[in-house]
Write a protein that holds these residues in place. Sequence first.
Motif, PDB file in Angstrom:
ATOM      1  N   GLU A   1      43.851  40.836  32.230  1.00 45.15           N
ATOM      2  CA  GLU A   1      44.159  42.105  32.887  1.00 45.15           C
ATOM      3  C   GLU A   1      43.490  42.228  34.251  1.00 45.15           C
ATOM      4  O   GLU A   1      44.074  42.764  35.200  1.00 45.15           O
ATOM      5  CB  GLU A   1      43.740  43.246  31.959  1.00 45.15           C
ATOM      6  CG  GLU A   1      44.055  44.643  32.478  1.00 45.15           C
ATOM      7  CD  GLU A   1      42.903  45.261  33.258  1.00 45.15           C
ATOM      8  OE1 GLU A   1      43.156  46.218  34.009  1.00 45.15           O
ATOM      9  OE2 GLU A   1      41.767  44.758  33.110  1.00 45.15           O
ATOM     10  N   LEU A   2      42.278  41.690  34.387  1.00 47.35           N
ATOM     11  CA  LEU A   2      41.567  41.778  35.658  1.00 47.35           C
ATOM     12  C   LEU A   2      42.284  40.969  36.740  1.00 47.35           C
ATOM     13  O   LEU A   2      42.406  41.416  37.888  1.00 47.35           O
ATOM     14  CB  LEU A   2      40.133  41.279  35.488  1.00 47.35           C
ATOM     15  CG  LEU A   2      39.288  41.169  36.768  1.00 47.35           C
ATOM     16  CD1 LEU A   2      39.263  42.488  37.533  1.00 47.35           C
ATOM     17  CD2 LEU A   2      37.883  40.695  36.431  1.00 47.35           C
ATOM     18  N   ARG A   3      42.772  39.817  36.381  1.00 48.97           N
ATOM     19  CA  ARG A   3      43.468  38.978  37.358  1.00 48.97           C
ATOM     20  C   ARG A   3      44.773  39.634  37.806  1.00 48.97           C
ATOM     21  O   ARG A   3      45.147  39.542  38.976  1.00 48.97           O
ATOM     22  CB  ARG A   3      43.734  37.596  36.766  1.00 48.97           C
ATOM     23  CG  ARG A   3      42.453  36.840  36.447  1.00 48.97           C
ATOM     24  CD  ARG A   3      42.723  35.536  35.739  1.00 48.97           C
ATOM     25  NE  ARG A   3      41.505  35.024  35.122  1.00 48.97           N
ATOM     26  CZ  ARG A   3      41.438  33.974  34.320  1.00 48.97           C
ATOM     27  NH1 ARG A   3      42.562  33.304  34.045  1.00 48.97           N
ATOM     28  NH2 ARG A   3      40.296  33.589  33.802  1.00 48.97           N
ATOM     29  N   VAL A   4      45.433  40.290  36.893  1.00 49.65           N
ATOM     30  CA  VAL A   4      46.653  41.011  37.267  1.00 49.65           C
ATOM     31  C   VAL A   4      46.313  42.143  38.230  1.00 49.65           C
ATOM     32  O   VAL A   4      47.045  42.397  39.199  1.00 49.65           O
ATOM     33  CB  VAL A   4      47.379  41.552  36.020  1.00 49.65           C
ATOM     34  CG1 VAL A   4      48.554  42.439  36.413  1.00 49.65           C
ATOM     35  CG2 VAL A   4      47.869  40.397  35.143  1.00 49.65           C
ATOM     36  N   ARG A   5      45.195  42.819  37.997  1.00 50.06           N
ATOM     37  CA  ARG A   5      44.773  43.892  38.913  1.00 50.06           C
ATOM     38  C   ARG A   5      44.478  43.337  40.304  1.00 50.06           C
ATOM     39  O   ARG A   5      44.798  43.970  41.325  1.00 50.06           O
ATOM     40  CB  ARG A   5      43.550  44.612  38.346  1.00 50.06           C
ATOM     41  CG  ARG A   5      43.904  45.613  37.245  1.00 50.06           C
ATOM     42  CD  ARG A   5      42.710  45.974  36.383  1.00 50.06           C
ATOM     43  NE  ARG A   5      41.523  46.329  37.145  1.00 50.06           N
ATOM     44  CZ  ARG A   5      40.284  46.317  36.620  1.00 50.06           C
ATOM     45  NH1 ARG A   5      40.098  45.965  35.362  1.00 50.06           N
ATOM     46  NH2 ARG A   5      39.261  46.676  37.353  1.00 50.06           N
ATOM     47  N   ILE A   6      43.870  42.164  40.360  1.00 53.57           N
ATOM     48  CA  ILE A   6      43.593  41.535  41.653  1.00 53.57           C
ATOM     49  C   ILE A   6      44.900  41.282  42.408  1.00 53.57           C
ATOM     50  O   ILE A   6      45.021  41.581  43.602  1.00 53.57           O
ATOM     51  CB  ILE A   6      42.817  40.210  41.459  1.00 53.57           C
ATOM     52  CG1 ILE A   6      41.400  40.493  40.965  1.00 53.57           C
ATOM     53  CG2 ILE A   6      42.772  39.414  42.771  1.00 53.57           C
ATOM     54  CD1 ILE A   6      40.620  39.247  40.565  1.00 53.57           C
ATOM     55  N   LEU A   7      45.868  40.729  41.702  1.00 56.79           N
ATOM     56  CA  LEU A   7      47.155  40.442  42.332  1.00 56.79           C
ATOM     57  C   LEU A   7      47.835  41.722  42.816  1.00 56.79           C
ATOM     58  O   LEU A   7      48.414  41.755  43.912  1.00 56.79           O
ATOM     59  CB  LEU A   7      48.062  39.702  41.343  1.00 56.79           C
ATOM     60  CG  LEU A   7      47.602  38.305  40.917  1.00 56.79           C
ATOM     61  CD1 LEU A   7      48.512  37.767  39.828  1.00 56.79           C
ATOM     62  CD2 LEU A   7      47.572  37.353  42.107  1.00 56.79           C
TER      63      LEU A   7
END
Length: 265
Positions: free
Chosen positions: A15-21
Amino acid sequence: MTADAEDAFAAVADELRVRILRELWDADDPLAFSDLRTRVDVRDSGRFNYHLGELRGRFVEQTDDGYELRFAGQKLVAALHSGVYTEDASVGPVPVDGTCFDCGGTLEARYEDELGRVECTDCGMNLVGGGVPPAFVDGREDDLAAAIDGYLRTQIRQCADGFCPQCSGPTTGFLEENDYGPQAVFECERCGAAFRGIASMLALDHPAVVAFYHDHGRSVRNARIWELRWFDDVERDGDAARVTVTVDGDELELVVDDSLAVSVA
């Protein structure tokens, strides 16, 4: 699919990586490390750096000005916005102006399970149908049929131009026969996806047809497929198919050869 594909999906399975994107997508310019971490709202710099590192190189590019999305990252976030992976939309059935060009029955449009259809309620014929992202029908409940028609016609154009609407790989075309007459079939050489429709669909954007309609004060591009009474007027002609376009009693004949090239008869 290869191990690289599995690695790519694994890289965004957090989920954190999706937020970064998403934050990089929303940014007007490249973001410095600290600005990006503030937007994502992660206090632990080490944890943030680890997840950013998992995206770097494949989805995210580090430049002198900061971090920005690579093309792969843009495509991924765009796919999330399309709703294909996140939404379960359902619209209709709604009545459609016009009648079935096969039996003259009434029409209705519906969208469910990522499929858009305009079909006859009497004979069951599917006049227009195929996969449509939820985002494309969002807010179009009052004009669902036109939205489905427009989206699928863009897919026809893509196939005819030689690239797959699914993966952008090269397509090859050929004629195939079924109960509704000669069918145009496009197959992707990369992913194997196949796209089928009555051969007359290839006439929709042909310059001769566009000009023919223009000469009669009309636009074929503004007409819905189910409004084109000639659309099912297709006959096999040896290795080719013959399409007869009729407007105000005048006729224009086109030939679709076995490779799906279209020419005036």
